[in-house]
Design an enzyme around this catalytic site. Structure first.
Site, PDB file in Angstrom:
ATOM      1  N   PRO A  15     -21.657  -0.887 -41.277  1.00 21.30           N
ATOM      2  CG  PRO A  15     -19.721   0.315 -41.709  1.00 21.30           C
ATOM      3  CD  PRO A  15     -21.193   0.489 -41.451  1.00 21.30           C
ATOM      4  CG  ASN A  16     -17.043  -4.407 -41.017  1.00 25.46           C
ATOM      5  OD1 ASN A  16     -16.900  -5.217 -41.930  1.00 25.46           O
ATOM      6  ND2 ASN A  16     -16.452  -3.229 -41.009  1.00 25.46           N
ATOM      7  NE  ARG A  23     -16.374  -5.673 -36.350  1.00 29.10           N
ATOM      8  CZ  ARG A  23     -16.871  -4.443 -36.329  1.00 29.10           C
ATOM      9  NH1 ARG A  23     -18.178  -4.262 -36.235  1.00 29.10           N
ATOM     10  NH2 ARG A  23     -16.089  -3.394 -36.422  1.00 29.10           N
ATOM     11  CE1 TYR A  28     -17.403  -3.188 -31.750  1.00 26.06           C
ATOM     12  CE2 TYR A  28     -16.021  -4.781 -32.903  1.00 26.06           C
ATOM     13  CZ  TYR A  28     -16.347  -3.476 -32.598  1.00 26.06           C
ATOM     14  OH  TYR A  28     -15.608  -2.443 -33.127  1.00 26.06           O
ATOM     15  CG  ASN A  79     -23.740   0.187 -33.995  1.00 23.48           C
ATOM     16  OD1 ASN A  79     -22.831   0.911 -34.392  1.00 23.48           O
ATOM     17  ND2 ASN A  79     -23.527  -0.904 -33.275  1.00 23.48           N
ATOM     18  CB  ALA A  82     -16.067   2.162 -39.216  1.00 29.22           C
ATOM     19  CD  GLU A 103     -23.216   8.289 -31.798  1.00 27.46           C
ATOM     20  OE1 GLU A 103     -23.541   9.488 -31.660  1.00 27.46           O
ATOM     21  OE2 GLU A 103     -22.034   7.914 -31.867  1.00 27.46           O
ATOM     22  CG  HIS A 105     -21.237   3.397 -30.730  1.00 29.26           C
ATOM     23  ND1 HIS A 105     -21.009   3.242 -32.081  1.00 29.26           N
ATOM     24  CD2 HIS A 105     -21.496   4.707 -30.536  1.00 29.26           C
ATOM     25  CE1 HIS A 105     -21.109   4.416 -32.664  1.00 29.26           C
ATOM     26  NE2 HIS A 105     -21.410   5.330 -31.754  1.00 29.26           N
ATOM     27  NE  ARG A 112     -13.051  -0.537 -29.417  1.00 28.28           N
ATOM     28  CZ  ARG A 112     -13.597  -0.968 -30.565  1.00 28.28           C
ATOM     29  NH1 ARG A 112     -14.870  -0.713 -30.835  1.00 28.28           N
ATOM     30  NH2 ARG A 112     -12.867  -1.645 -31.432  1.00 28.28           N
TER      31      ARG A 112
HETATM   32  C1  DQA Z   1     -19.227   0.170 -33.021  1.00 26.57           C
HETATM   33  C2  DQA Z   1     -17.980   0.983 -32.642  1.00 26.57           C
HETATM   34  C3  DQA Z   1     -17.290   1.501 -33.888  1.00 26.57           C
HETATM   35  O1  DQA Z   1     -16.121   2.240 -33.524  1.00 26.57           O
HETATM   36  C4  DQA Z   1     -16.863   0.358 -34.778  1.00 26.57           C
HETATM   37  O2  DQA Z   1     -16.278   0.837 -35.972  1.00 26.57           O
HETATM   38  C5  DQA Z   1     -17.979  -0.575 -35.078  1.00 26.57           C
HETATM   39  C6  DQA Z   1     -18.896  -0.940 -33.998  1.00 26.57           C
HETATM   40  C7  DQA Z   1     -19.860  -0.490 -31.781  1.00 26.57           C
HETATM   41  O3  DQA Z   1     -20.999  -0.926 -31.880  1.00 26.57           O
HETATM   42  O4  DQA Z   1     -19.212  -0.588 -30.722  1.00 26.57           O
HETATM   43  O5  DQA Z   1     -18.079  -1.121 -36.175  1.00 26.57           O
HETATM   44  O6  DQA Z   1     -20.178   1.040 -33.571  1.00 26.57           O
END
Ligand code: DQA
Length: 151
Positions: A15-16, A23, A28, A79, A82, A103, A105, A112
Site C-alpha cells: 500500500p501507498n 509521497r 522515501y 516491500n 505498512a 523483505e 524497505h 523511525r
Molecule cells: C516502507 C516502510 C513502512 O513502514 C511504511 O509503512 C511504508 C514503506 C518502506 O519502504 O520504507 O509504506 O515499507
C-alpha cells in the site's frame, strides 16, 4: 556471471507505494515506483533474470500474488509497506511457500517510529534490506541471484 536458465523474480509492492515520487520524499526518496521498476528490471536483465513487478494496496491481493509466486518464481522481493507491521496473513503466506522472500524497505524502519520496528515477515523471510532507498531493490535481486548460483 549470468544465470543460465530462464528465471523470474516477482517484485511485490504494497500500500501507498504507488505514490512514490510525491509521497514523503525526505523519507522515501524522489523516484517514482515506475522508475524503481525500470532500475530493478534493467539490473535483473543484465543477470539474465526476468522480473514481474507489481503494486497493490490490498492485503488479500498481496497474499494471492505470494501464493502464485510460490510455484512459479525463483524468489520474491517484497516491500509490504505498512502491512509489514500488521499482517499475519502475509506472514502466513510467506511461511507456506518454499521460494525465498527478501523483505525490502526504502527507509530504515529501525530509525523511525517504534511501531515500525516490528515486522511480522522478517523471521519467515530469507533476509531483510532496509534503509538504502531504491538501491535496496537492486541489492535484493543480487541476493536472490547469489542464492540461485549456489544451488
Ligand atoms: C516502507 C516502510 C513502512 O513502514 C511504511 O509503512 C511504508 C514503506 C518502506 O519502504 O520504507 O509504506 O515499507
Amino acid at each position: 556471471m549470468t544465470i543460465s536458465t530462464p528465471t523470474t523474480i516477482m517484485v511485490l509492492n504494497g500500500p501507498n507505494l504507488n505514490l512514490l515520487g510525491s509521497r514523503e520524499p525526505d523519507t522515501y526518496g524522489a523516484l517514482t515506483l515506475s522508475e524503481i521498476e525500470h532500475m530493478t528490471t534493467d539490473h535483473a536483465t543484465r543477470l539474465g533474470i526476468d522480473i514481474s513487478f507489481r503494486q497493490n494496496n490490498h492485503e488479500g491481493t498481496l497474499v494471492d500474488w505470494i501464493q502464485e509466486a510460490g510455484d512459479n518464481t525463483a524468489g520474491i522481493v517484497l516491500n509490504a509497506g505498512a502491512y509489514t507491521h500488521t499482517s499475519i496473513a502475509i506472514r502466513d503466506a510467506i511461511a507456506a511457500i518454499k521460494t525465498p522472500v527478501i523483505e525490502v524497505h526504502l527507509s530504515n524502519i529501525f530509525a523511525r517510529e517504534g511501531f515500525r520496528h516490528h515486522s511480522y515477515i522478517s523471521d519467515v523471510s530469507a533476509g531483510v534490506i532496509c534503509g538504502f532507498g531504491a538501491t535496496g531493490y537492486v541489492l535484493a535481486i543480487d541476493a536472490i541471484a547469489s542464492m540461485l548460483r549456489v544451488k
